[in-house]
Design a protein around this motif. Structure first.
Motif, PDB file in Angstrom:
ATOM      1  N   UNK A   1     -29.775  -4.613  -5.009  1.00  0.00           N
ATOM      2  CA  UNK A   1     -30.192  -6.016  -4.963  1.00  0.00           C
ATOM      3  C   UNK A   1     -30.532  -6.423  -3.540  1.00  0.00           C
ATOM      4  N   UNK A   2     -29.682  -6.005  -2.597  1.00  0.00           N
ATOM      5  CA  UNK A   2     -29.947  -6.311  -1.195  1.00  0.00           C
ATOM      6  C   UNK A   2     -31.215  -5.625  -0.713  1.00  0.00           C
ATOM      7  N   UNK A   3     -31.397  -4.366  -1.119  1.00  0.00           N
ATOM      8  CA  UNK A   3     -32.564  -3.577  -0.712  1.00  0.00           C
ATOM      9  C   UNK A   3     -33.865  -4.228  -1.145  1.00  0.00           C
ATOM     10  N   UNK A   4     -33.865  -4.793  -2.348  1.00  0.00           N
ATOM     11  CA  UNK A   4     -35.096  -5.359  -2.881  1.00  0.00           C
ATOM     12  C   UNK A   4     -35.524  -6.628  -2.156  1.00  0.00           C
ATOM     13  N   UNK A   5     -34.606  -7.272  -1.422  1.00  0.00           N
ATOM     14  CA  UNK A   5     -35.013  -8.418  -0.607  1.00  0.00           C
ATOM     15  C   UNK A   5     -35.978  -7.969   0.482  1.00  0.00           C
ATOM     16  N   UNK A   6     -35.790  -6.737   0.987  1.00  0.00           N
ATOM     17  CA  UNK A   6     -36.726  -6.195   1.971  1.00  0.00           C
ATOM     18  C   UNK A   6     -38.054  -5.834   1.301  1.00  0.00           C
ATOM     19  N   UNK A   7     -37.954  -5.249   0.102  1.00  0.00           N
ATOM     20  CA  UNK A   7     -39.154  -4.730  -0.560  1.00  0.00           C
ATOM     21  C   UNK A   7     -40.065  -5.828  -1.070  1.00  0.00           C
TER      22      UNK A   7
ATOM     23  N   UNK B   1     -32.446 -13.133  -1.667  1.00  0.00           N
ATOM     24  CA  UNK B   1     -32.901 -12.371  -2.830  1.00  0.00           C
ATOM     25  C   UNK B   1     -33.802 -13.214  -3.727  1.00  0.00           C
ATOM     26  N   UNK B   2     -33.389 -14.455  -4.001  1.00  0.00           N
ATOM     27  CA  UNK B   2     -34.182 -15.307  -4.896  1.00  0.00           C
ATOM     28  C   UNK B   2     -35.501 -15.682  -4.237  1.00  0.00           C
ATOM     29  N   UNK B   3     -35.443 -16.071  -2.969  1.00  0.00           N
ATOM     30  CA  UNK B   3     -36.673 -16.446  -2.269  1.00  0.00           C
ATOM     31  C   UNK B   3     -37.638 -15.264  -2.185  1.00  0.00           C
TER      32      UNK B   3
END
Length: 385
Positions: A245-251, A312-314
């Motif tokens: 979940x944290x990783x996908x904030x970067x992606x 994450x949401x943003x």
């Protein structure tokens, strides 16, 4: 319930100086024939020497600690480099995933000897990474993953397959999520663990997946008793969902999420010329206004990452809005170009670009998480489900 925040952030002066440097570098690369910025379908995806030159300029691992080869620059400076590379259609595929998300995961979860070995090589533009998340028959439902990691002496044996793994055919490493325990009724996210996989490990087969555009950037990766040593486990056993979940904030939040078909907009502006008719001017103005809004949102997320937050949401909102927009952009440009006079070959490049962009567009709302999955994340974050 999460309160949405898109703080108004302006790029500082050092970012604008950096932008000039990157533009000059890319202009020199174009002049040297490294790549053609007007040709999105290229065979230069595996641009090893270009990657090394980008690394030599200090533009890979920009935000990472210097002890690992990084440069301790800001996420906003990294944003500028990404934006300029994307707008120029530069061949960044070899290093981009490692820079954007794999490196940060290793920084956070890998043992020290792994970080000191691998991270400097990423920063030098020497390594390519792939991400192993999606699987056959599970789509974008990460928690339905069935590829198993079974404990054995000194490590784990991997059996199963991953699919839609971009760049796996040329990757040195993959960061993948495998099932180490069954999920539970109380928590279907339980049971997944993240691993660093050396792609030259025996028992790994990569099968390219052709696309309608002629590209072969996607792959199926099949694991048959592939051995991963214990020290390549990343983070908590059975708790990878929190890391992913944290990783996908970067992606999901960068400018690459709305600029993938941007080239057709700039080519439309060239085609209509300095004196567009009212219809073309209005249409281009509307598209540029939408682009500006998405860019402000993306810069805001970069600012939050810089502040140590996990938006994450943003980030999901940026990805949702951005990929829908870049998917629809070629069709909007084609409509606006219908009334452009065909003189002096002013439409040839645009037509070639539109042909490619329209064919590549369907994948844009899938990569990095489908629109449906993203909207579920957004709804959950807003307390709506």
């Amino acid at each position: 319930m999460t309160a949405l925040r898109f703080d108004p952030i302006r790029l500082p002066s050092e970012c604008e100086e950096l932008r000039k440097e990157v533009r000059a570098f890319l202009a020199d690369e174009v002049a040297a024939g490294t790549f053609n910025p007007f040709q999105p379908l290229r065979e230069d995806a595996d641009a090893r020497e270009f990657s090394r030159r980008v690394g030599a300029r200090g533009w890979i691992g920009m935000t990472w600690p210097k002890k690992y080869g990084g440069h301790e620059r800001s996420f906003l400076e990294r944003y500028v480099v990404t934006e300029e590379m994307r707008v120029a259609n530069a061949p960044v595929r070899r290093f981009f995933v490692a820079d954007r998300q794999s490196g940060p995961i290793l920084l956070r979860y890998a043992p020290e000897h792994i970080k000191t070995d691998i991270l400097p090589r990423i920063c030098r533009g020497e390594l390519c990474f792939a991400i192993g998340m999606s699987e056959p028959n599970s789509g974008s439902d990460l928690f339905a993953a069935k590829t198993r990691a079974t404990k054995t002496d000194g490590g784990w044996l991997i059996n199963g397959s991953k699919i839609w793994t971009t760049s796996a055919h040329m990757a040195d490493y993959m960061i993948a999520i495998f099932r180490t325990s069954p999920s539970t009724k109380e928590n279907r996210r339980h049971g997944l663990t993240q691993f660093l996989v050396n792609m030259k490990t025996p028992g790994i087969k990569v099968n390219p997946i052709g696309q309608i555009t002629g590209q072969k950037e996607f792959n199926e990766v099949v694991f048959t008793d592939a051995f991963v040593p214990d020290d390549h486990q990343l983070g908590e056993i059975d708790g990878a969902w929190k890391q992913a979940t944290s990783e996908l904030a970067y992606e999901r939040s960068g400018p690459e999420r709305f600029l993938e078909t941007y080239y057709v907009l700039t080519e439309l502006v060239r085609a209509v010329g300095p004196d567009p008719d009212t219809r073309s001017a209005e249409g281009i103005g509307r598209l540029v206004a939408q682009l500006h809004t998405m860019r402000r949102m993306s810069v805001s997320v970069a600012g939050m990452l810089q502040a140590g937050k996990e938006p994450v949401v943003e980030a999901s909102i940026v990805k949702d809005i951005g990929t829908v927009w870049e998917q629809q952009l070629p069709h909007r440009v084609r409509d606006l170009a219908a009334f452009v006079e065909e003189d002096a070959g002013n439409r040839e490049t645009l037509e070639n670009q539109l042909t490619f962009a329209i064919r590549t567009a369907p994948k844009l709302t899938i990569q990095g998480g489908t629109t449906e999955v993203l909207r579920g994340i957004i709804a959950r974050g807003l307390g709506l489900r």
